[in-house]
Design a protein around this motif. Sequence first.
Motif, short mmCIF file in Angstrom:
data_model
loop_
_atom_site.label_atom_id
_atom_site.label_comp_id
_atom_site.label_asym_id
_atom_site.label_seq_id
_atom_site.Cartn_x
_atom_site.Cartn_y
_atom_site.Cartn_z
N GLN A 52 -118.52 26.32 78.54
CA GLN A 52 -119.00 26.58 77.19
C GLN A 52 -117.90 26.23 76.20
OE1 GLN A 52 -122.14 27.90 75.77
NE2 GLN A 52 -120.93 26.81 74.22
N TYR A 53 -118.14 25.21 75.39
CA TYR A 53 -117.16 24.84 74.38
C TYR A 53 -117.18 25.85 73.25
CZ TYR A 53 -117.00 20.54 77.03
OH TYR A 53 -116.86 19.63 78.06
N VAL A 54 -115.99 26.17 72.74
CA VAL A 54 -115.87 27.22 71.73
C VAL A 54 -115.00 26.75 70.58
CG1 VAL A 54 -116.19 29.07 73.43
CG2 VAL A 54 -113.87 28.29 72.87
N THR A 55 -115.07 27.49 69.48
CA THR A 55 -114.21 27.23 68.33
C THR A 55 -112.81 27.77 68.63
OG1 THR A 55 -114.82 29.34 67.33
CG2 THR A 55 -116.17 27.42 66.76
N ALA A 56 -111.89 27.51 67.71
CA ALA A 56 -110.52 27.99 67.90
C ALA A 56 -110.45 29.49 68.07
CB ALA A 56 -109.65 27.55 66.73
N ASP A 57 -111.37 30.22 67.41
CA ASP A 57 -111.38 31.68 67.51
C ASP A 57 -112.40 32.19 68.52
OD1 ASP A 57 -113.65 31.12 66.07
OD2 ASP A 57 -113.30 32.63 64.53
N ASP A 58 -112.82 31.31 69.44
CA ASP A 58 -113.59 31.71 70.62
C ASP A 58 -115.08 31.94 70.37
OD1 ASP A 58 -113.22 31.93 73.37
OD2 ASP A 58 -113.12 34.11 73.33
N GLN A 59 -115.63 31.33 69.35
CA GLN A 59 -117.07 31.42 69.12
C GLN A 59 -117.75 30.21 69.77
OE1 GLN A 59 -118.41 34.21 67.47
NE2 GLN A 59 -116.27 34.78 67.83
N SER A 60 -118.88 30.45 70.39
CA SER A 60 -119.56 29.38 71.12
C SER A 60 -120.02 28.25 70.21
CB SER A 60 -120.78 29.94 71.87
OG SER A 60 -120.36 30.83 72.89
#
Length: 403
Positions: A340-348
């Motif tokens: 699951q790719y996420v943003t820098a702050d760990d949001q999907s």
Amino acid sequence: MQVRQLTQHRIIVIGAGYAGAIAAGRLARRLRREDVAITLVNPEPDFVERVRLHQLAVGQELRPRPFAEMFAGTGVRLRLAKVTAVDADRKTVTVTATDATAGEELTYDTLVYALGSAWNTHDVPGTAEHAHDIAGRPGALRLRERLAALGAGQPVVVVGGGLTGLEAATEIAEARPDLDVALAALGDWLSPKGRRHLRKVCDRLGITVHEHTTVTAVAADHVTTASSVIPASVTIWTTGFAVHPIAQATALKTDTTGRIEVDSTMRSVSHPDVYAIGDAALVTGPNNKPLRMSCASGVPTAWQAADSIASRLTGTKPTTVPLRYFNQCISLGRKDGLIQYVTADDQSRPAALTGKTAALYKELVCKGAAWGVANPTLAKPTRRRSVIEGPTPLPHPTAANAG
């Protein structure tokens, strides 16, 4: 004029998970052996691949990784003992050897606190008495024995829809298709594509999913939710981690969960001779969000702390690097996976990699993490620098000279 100190600077690293083992090895490769005494305290003689404990629980054998081999020739001294107390004001660590009953005090000049975390029962009634955990090797081995004793058709309930819960449920269902495996939660944090693939895998493996379900109590043969009772010959509790309680019992500044508050170099904000890394540290990431407890967070914090300590001791300016996330890697048995790719702050993000390619990706990540423990500078050539005296490297020069 900078003069190399005559007494060894005593560095103690407590905890030898991913973060602690990497920090000890990296420090040994950054500093001259004559100048530092690096002691790694851990109750077990070999490195445990925590990210593979769900595999151990279903009967797979993991490759032994003895610390004696890993640290051979580095100068790191392994002390087989359990840490029972830390006095950050007196700069001591109390340990009890695995073959002793009385404790012993070790004195440090610099402490790297890497005791990590264990399972979190959230004080749900019956969990501690009846549920199993796979947050550590002892728990995984107990679960392994219990699963092996189950007969066909017996129900197993995995509580928790995070990475550990998803990996445990799918691993058990694949290894033991004769069991009735249920999952209480489905990873609501995943992207729509990720959730679709996860449902597909659960259907293929015969896993019953109880979405949006909160378990309120655990008994020997069932779990209770707000609306139902789910049979469970075995309950596996994977609803997050809790940090080791020692830090909260010290003078170190911690948050309400017991994580040690640190600056961008992983240095304690209250005690400059202490560095905290891995799950034990409260590290601020992108958008001022705390990093989650994970191998993905622990490894870069270990790099950062080791390099910061080495810089301060050798008189060079510490540098910091941004800590961020790129993806979350989930094995769904041995033949399937989900990245699951996420943003820098760990949001999907919407994008996700699935299937056999994702399984291979995750396997490479696991192998890479273990390789990184044995190769803490990532196989790059390094120069061991001299520890010096003077105003730049050591804010507390008297501590450095306390031979």
